[in-house]
Design an enzyme around this catalytic site. Structure first.
Site, PDB file in Angstrom:
ATOM      1  N   ARG A 279      13.235  -3.506  12.945  1.00  0.00           N
ATOM      2  CA  ARG A 279      13.305  -2.591  11.798  1.00  0.00           C
ATOM      3  C   ARG A 279      14.126  -1.342  12.130  1.00  0.00           C
ATOM      4  O   ARG A 279      14.887  -0.850  11.286  1.00  0.00           O
ATOM      5  CB  ARG A 279      11.897  -2.220  11.329  1.00  0.00           C
ATOM      6  CG  ARG A 279      11.248  -3.318  10.486  1.00  0.00           C
ATOM      7  CD  ARG A 279       9.867  -2.946  10.032  1.00  0.00           C
ATOM      8  NE  ARG A 279       8.865  -3.319  11.028  1.00  0.00           N
ATOM      9  CZ  ARG A 279       7.580  -3.006  10.937  1.00  0.00           C
ATOM     10  NH1 ARG A 279       7.133  -2.306   9.904  1.00  0.00           N
ATOM     11  NH2 ARG A 279       6.727  -3.386  11.870  1.00  0.00           N
TER      12      ARG A 279
ATOM     13  N   ARG B 126       0.845  -1.212   0.000  1.00  0.00           N
ATOM     14  CA  ARG B 126       0.000   0.000   0.000  1.00  0.00           C
ATOM     15  C   ARG B 126       0.871   1.249   0.000  1.00  0.00           C
ATOM     16  O   ARG B 126       0.663   2.167  -0.810  1.00  0.00           O
ATOM     17  CB  ARG B 126      -0.916  -0.010   1.227  1.00  0.00           C
ATOM     18  CG  ARG B 126      -1.625   1.324   1.507  1.00  0.00           C
ATOM     19  CD  ARG B 126      -2.347   1.308   2.840  1.00  0.00           C
ATOM     20  NE  ARG B 126      -1.447   1.003   3.952  1.00  0.00           N
ATOM     21  CZ  ARG B 126      -0.683   1.897   4.573  1.00  0.00           C
ATOM     22  NH1 ARG B 126      -0.700   3.162   4.190  1.00  0.00           N
ATOM     23  NH2 ARG B 126       0.100   1.536   5.575  1.00  0.00           N
ATOM     24  N   ARG B 127       1.844   1.282   0.896  1.00  0.00           N
ATOM     25  CA  ARG B 127       2.721   2.458   0.970  1.00  0.00           C
ATOM     26  C   ARG B 127       3.527   2.620  -0.313  1.00  0.00           C
ATOM     27  O   ARG B 127       3.637   3.719  -0.863  1.00  0.00           O
ATOM     28  CB  ARG B 127       3.670   2.331   2.167  1.00  0.00           C
ATOM     29  CG  ARG B 127       2.983   2.409   3.521  1.00  0.00           C
ATOM     30  CD  ARG B 127       3.955   2.073   4.640  1.00  0.00           C
ATOM     31  NE  ARG B 127       3.324   2.102   5.948  1.00  0.00           N
ATOM     32  CZ  ARG B 127       3.667   1.319   6.967  1.00  0.00           C
ATOM     33  NH1 ARG B 127       4.637   0.418   6.802  1.00  0.00           N
ATOM     34  NH2 ARG B 127       3.057   1.416   8.128  1.00  0.00           N
TER      35      ARG B 127
END
Length: 346
Positions: free
Chosen positions: A163, A139-140
């Site tokens: 992350r 989506r991003r």
């Protein structure tokens, strides 16, 4: 004649074992304890399939159920009583015997940009051409490719701690990563947020920023407890978004973005004006279908109906073709991954 007293039932809340999941579970536990001081609430934490496999892309791993399945088995077997989820990780269709009974007030649902520690960039626009931006969300990537075609988007898996460590490592390939702001805030890392990425730059994931509580459908006592801490404007907005996604048959690997506000009517406890923006974007960012619907709603069912209407409008104006192409692409990648695995095994 002796009288016997029945000891109040203890309720066990469970979630994934990551630091963020534990913080979120404690938030829910504390809210329940504040409302019901005479009841004991305990916590339990489990490692799920999504935690075990942090290397393969999400589209190869079975979707959102990867985060919830083991937890639901434990709850249905009676080992725990309530499950605490990031609502965005919950499939739009739950297993038989399970339901979402409570939704806490939403944190800011926007995504955010986090640059590596030694960098001075403040926005996506400032990143040099060819900079690598980490995110595992199609989506991003799909939305950002529209306006930032010269940036390189690379998969980055793991919980938020992992992350962030990958971003800040001396040999990191990433100039920045994109994360849900709510998780950063709950972990106490708000100072690392470089900037917010809200609309029109980026529409967030369905139910992002909200915490949901899942219970057994036949557990009336647990349901009543969850209802006592539910923030109805958040619940209505999230259920509208989830209804939209359910009709679009989206999951982790489908680029469906939303932005929803629900303004409570003055002096009326369960009435508000719902505004929902929905969008579907092709994987390369070349095509983007976006619409906005505004309506007064008096019940959660009316809010869900607005979400369904949004999905229907999107499908009728080009989203269906985009989603069909994405499904074909995903099946090809799954077959390719299977073939590669077979070669390795051989």
């Amino acid at each position: 004649m002796a009288t016997t007293t029945t000891k109040p039932r203890k309720f066990t809340l469970a979630s994934r074992a990551s630091q963020l999941a534990q913080i979120q579970t404690n938030i829910v536990r504390d809210a329940l304890a504040a409302q019901h001081p005479d009841i004991e609430f305990d916590t339990s934490f489990m490692t799920t399939g999504g935690d075990h496999n942090q290397s393969q892309a999400l589209y190869l791993l079975g979707g959102k159920a990867l985060w919830t399945k083991e937890l639901e088995v434990a709850m249905l077997e009676g080992a725990v009583d309530m499950l605490v989820h990031s609502f965005k990780d919950v499939p739009t269709t739950l297993p038989e015997g399970c339901e979402i009974a409570g939704v806490l007030e939403r944190e800011d649902p926007v995504d955010c940009l986090v640059v590596r520690k030694d960098a001075s960039w403040k926005t996506l626009e400032e990143l040099p051409d060819g900079s690598v931006v980490g995110t595992s969300s199609v989506r991003r990537v799909a939305q950002l490719k529209r306006n930032f075609p010269k940036l390189i988007f690379k998969d980055v898996r793991g919980n938020l701690n992992t992350r962030m460590a990958k971003l800040d490592a001396p040999d990191s390939p990433y100039a920045a990563i994109i994360l849900a702001k709510a998780g950063m805030v709950r972990l106490g890392w708000g100072d690392r947020v470089t900037c917010d990425l809200g609309p029109p730059t980026l529409l967030h994931a369905v139910s992002q920023g909200a915490l949901a509580i899942e219970v057994r459908s036949n557990d009336d006592e647990a349901r009543a407890l969850c209802r006592s801490i539910t923030h109805w404007p958040t619940e209505w907005a999230c259920r509208a978004e989830r209804a939209c996604l359910r009709v679009l048959e989206g999951g982790c690997s489908v680029p469906v973005g939303v932005h929803t506000t629900l303004v409570q009517a003055e002096g009326e406890p369960h009435k508000g004006r719902l505004e929902i923006v929905g969008a579907v974007t092709s994987l390369g960012g070349e095509r983007h279908v976006e619409h906005k619907i505004e309506a007064e709603v008096h019940t959660v069912e009316e809010a869900e109906a607005i979400g369904v209407k949004m999905a229907q409008v999107l499908k009728a104006t080009g989203a269906k073709e985009i989603l069909d192409e994405i499904n074909v692409d995903r099946e090809k990648k799954i077959e390719q991954a299977k073939a590669n695995n077979e070669k390795v095994d051989a």
